[in-house]
Design a protein around this motif. Structure first.
Motif, PDB file in Angstrom:
ATOM      1  N   PRO A 104      -3.992  -5.528   4.581  1.00  0.00           N
ATOM      2  CA  PRO A 104      -3.850  -6.811   3.877  1.00  0.00           C
ATOM      3  C   PRO A 104      -4.311  -6.705   2.424  1.00  0.00           C
ATOM      4  O   PRO A 104      -5.275  -6.016   2.105  1.00  0.00           O
ATOM      5  N   GLY A 105      -3.589  -7.399   1.552  1.00  0.00           N
ATOM      6  CA  GLY A 105      -3.991  -7.474   0.155  1.00  0.00           C
ATOM      7  C   GLY A 105      -3.449  -6.387  -0.737  1.00  0.00           C
ATOM      8  O   GLY A 105      -3.694  -6.407  -1.943  1.00  0.00           O
ATOM      9  N   VAL A 106      -2.707  -5.412  -0.193  1.00  0.00           N
ATOM     10  CA  VAL A 106      -2.158  -4.348  -1.031  1.00  0.00           C
ATOM     11  C   VAL A 106      -0.827  -4.837  -1.603  1.00  0.00           C
ATOM     12  O   VAL A 106       0.049  -5.275  -0.868  1.00  0.00           O
ATOM     13  N   ASP A 107      -0.694  -4.757  -2.902  1.00  0.00           N
ATOM     14  CA  ASP A 107       0.545  -5.131  -3.582  1.00  0.00           C
ATOM     15  C   ASP A 107       1.486  -3.926  -3.534  1.00  0.00           C
ATOM     16  O   ASP A 107       1.523  -3.106  -4.454  1.00  0.00           O
ATOM     17  N   VAL A 108       2.221  -3.820  -2.445  1.00  0.00           N
ATOM     18  CA  VAL A 108       3.077  -2.651  -2.222  1.00  0.00           C
ATOM     19  C   VAL A 108       4.166  -2.534  -3.292  1.00  0.00           C
ATOM     20  O   VAL A 108       4.391  -1.428  -3.796  1.00  0.00           O
ATOM     21  N   PRO A 109       4.831  -3.623  -3.687  1.00  0.00           N
ATOM     22  CA  PRO A 109       5.823  -3.469  -4.758  1.00  0.00           C
ATOM     23  C   PRO A 109       5.204  -2.904  -6.051  1.00  0.00           C
ATOM     24  O   PRO A 109       5.821  -2.075  -6.719  1.00  0.00           O
ATOM     25  N   ARG A 110       3.999  -3.305  -6.366  1.00  0.00           N
ATOM     26  CA  ARG A 110       3.317  -2.754  -7.554  1.00  0.00           C
ATOM     27  C   ARG A 110       3.025  -1.271  -7.348  1.00  0.00           C
ATOM     28  O   ARG A 110       3.205  -0.467  -8.247  1.00  0.00           O
ATOM     29  N   LEU A 111       2.591  -0.909  -6.150  1.00  0.00           N
ATOM     30  CA  LEU A 111       2.318   0.484  -5.835  1.00  0.00           C
ATOM     31  C   LEU A 111       3.594   1.333  -5.987  1.00  0.00           C
ATOM     32  O   LEU A 111       3.556   2.433  -6.529  1.00  0.00           O
ATOM     33  N   VAL A 112       4.724   0.790  -5.546  1.00  0.00           N
ATOM     34  CA  VAL A 112       6.005   1.487  -5.707  1.00  0.00           C
ATOM     35  C   VAL A 112       6.280   1.719  -7.191  1.00  0.00           C
ATOM     36  O   VAL A 112       6.665   2.816  -7.596  1.00  0.00           O
ATOM     37  N   VAL A 114       4.183   1.836  -9.746  1.00  0.00           N
ATOM     38  CA  VAL A 114       3.236   2.793 -10.328  1.00  0.00           C
ATOM     39  C   VAL A 114       3.649   4.220  -9.956  1.00  0.00           C
ATOM     40  O   VAL A 114       3.681   5.111 -10.807  1.00  0.00           O
ATOM     41  N   GLN A 115       3.982   4.417  -8.686  1.00  0.00           N
ATOM     42  CA  GLN A 115       4.374   5.754  -8.238  1.00  0.00           C
ATOM     43  C   GLN A 115       5.700   6.175  -8.846  1.00  0.00           C
ATOM     44  O   GLN A 115       5.876   7.318  -9.242  1.00  0.00           O
ATOM     45  N   ARG A 116       6.649   5.238  -8.932  1.00  0.00           N
ATOM     46  CA  ARG A 116       7.947   5.563  -9.523  1.00  0.00           C
ATOM     47  C   ARG A 116       7.773   5.957 -10.986  1.00  0.00           C
ATOM     48  O   ARG A 116       8.387   6.917 -11.470  1.00  0.00           O
ATOM     49  N   SER A 117       6.943   5.237 -11.703  1.00  0.00           N
ATOM     50  CA  SER A 117       6.692   5.552 -13.109  1.00  0.00           C
ATOM     51  C   SER A 117       6.136   6.970 -13.255  1.00  0.00           C
ATOM     52  O   SER A 117       6.569   7.739 -14.123  1.00  0.00           O
ATOM     53  N   ALA A 118       5.192   7.331 -12.394  1.00  0.00           N
ATOM     54  CA  ALA A 118       4.621   8.679 -12.417  1.00  0.00           C
ATOM     55  C   ALA A 118       5.676   9.724 -12.069  1.00  0.00           C
ATOM     56  O   ALA A 118       5.768  10.776 -12.718  1.00  0.00           O
ATOM     57  N   ALA A 119       6.490   9.446 -11.068  1.00  0.00           N
ATOM     58  CA  ALA A 119       7.530  10.396 -10.645  1.00  0.00           C
ATOM     59  C   ALA A 119       8.576  10.579 -11.741  1.00  0.00           C
ATOM     60  O   ALA A 119       9.027  11.703 -12.001  1.00  0.00           O
ATOM     61  N   LEU A 120       8.956   9.487 -12.401  1.00  0.00           N
ATOM     62  CA  LEU A 120       9.931   9.596 -13.489  1.00  0.00           C
ATOM     63  C   LEU A 120       9.349  10.365 -14.673  1.00  0.00           C
ATOM     64  O   LEU A 120      10.058  11.139 -15.326  1.00  0.00           O
ATOM     65  N   GLY A 121       8.057  10.179 -14.935  1.00  0.00           N
ATOM     66  CA  GLY A 121       7.402  10.960 -15.990  1.00  0.00           C
ATOM     67  C   GLY A 121       7.424  12.444 -15.662  1.00  0.00           C
ATOM     68  O   GLY A 121       7.720  13.284 -16.526  1.00  0.00           O
TER      69      GLY A 121
END
Length: 189
Positions: A104-112, A114-121
């Motif tokens: 509970p309380g994890v902002d999964v769309p935000r986590l996606v 953040v991870q996508r930004s790192a992967a694209l970098g």
């Protein structure tokens, strides 16, 4: 990959000593898998124990030179003829998301995001490296680099899938303060 088989494969190509083997391994893999010299010597000791390499005399500079035995050459031939097992299970990113969608309380769309930004970098960095790599002069590094590019692309595609699944199957995230308020209200009853 098995460092053991990598070192043994290098010795099938010709005799070598620890530092030389470490340098060859890192050069051929573009430094994508740095080896600790202690790991190399431990590997050589185990290969010798298992009869896959033989320790020779020291060269003029005092380096102990190893050579592959017939059993070692057979082991490498077998390794090159068999598929590498698929990675299963302990994928930290998959585990992280599996837990994120249940805590509970994890902002999964935000986590996606953040991870996508790192992967694209990472993908952009690898693409720049790929432009400067010349397969005609360094095919080994080019193949390793292309594998890393494909893995980064696969991660981005998987994150797209995660985002879609979360949108379809998860209720909007409750904030951590909302979760705390619900718990406080439950405790007050």
């Amino acid at each position: 990959m098995s460092v053991r088989m990598g070192v043994l494969a290098l010795l099938v190509g010709g005799p070598g000593y620890g530092y030389q083997l470490r340098g060859e391994f890192e050069q051929r893999t573009g430094g994508s898998w740095p080896l600790n010299i202690g790991q190399v010597y431990t590997t050589l000791d185990r290969l010798e124990r298992d009869g896959l390499v033989a320790r020779g005399d020291a060269d003029d500079d005092g380096h102990v030179v190893y050579t592959a035995t017939d059993a070692g050459r057979e082991a490498v031939a077998r390794w090159f003829s068999e598929p590498v097992p698929a990675k299963r299970g302990r994928d930290e990113l998959a585990i992280k998301f599996a837990l994120a969608v249940t805590v509970p309380g994890v902002d999964v769309p935000r986590l996606v995001q953040v991870q996508r930004s790192a992967a694209l970098g990472t993908l952009q960095d690898l693409t720049r490296l790929k432009r400067s790599a010349d397969p005609a002069t360094d095919l080994a590094w080019s193949l390793v680099l292309e594998s890393m590019v494909f893995q980064a692309e696969a991660e981005v595609r998987w994150l797209d899938h995660v985002e879609s699944a979360v949108t379809r199957h998860m209720p909007p995230p409750a904030s951590v303060t909302d979760v705390a308020s619900v718990r406080t209200a439950e405790q007050a009853r």
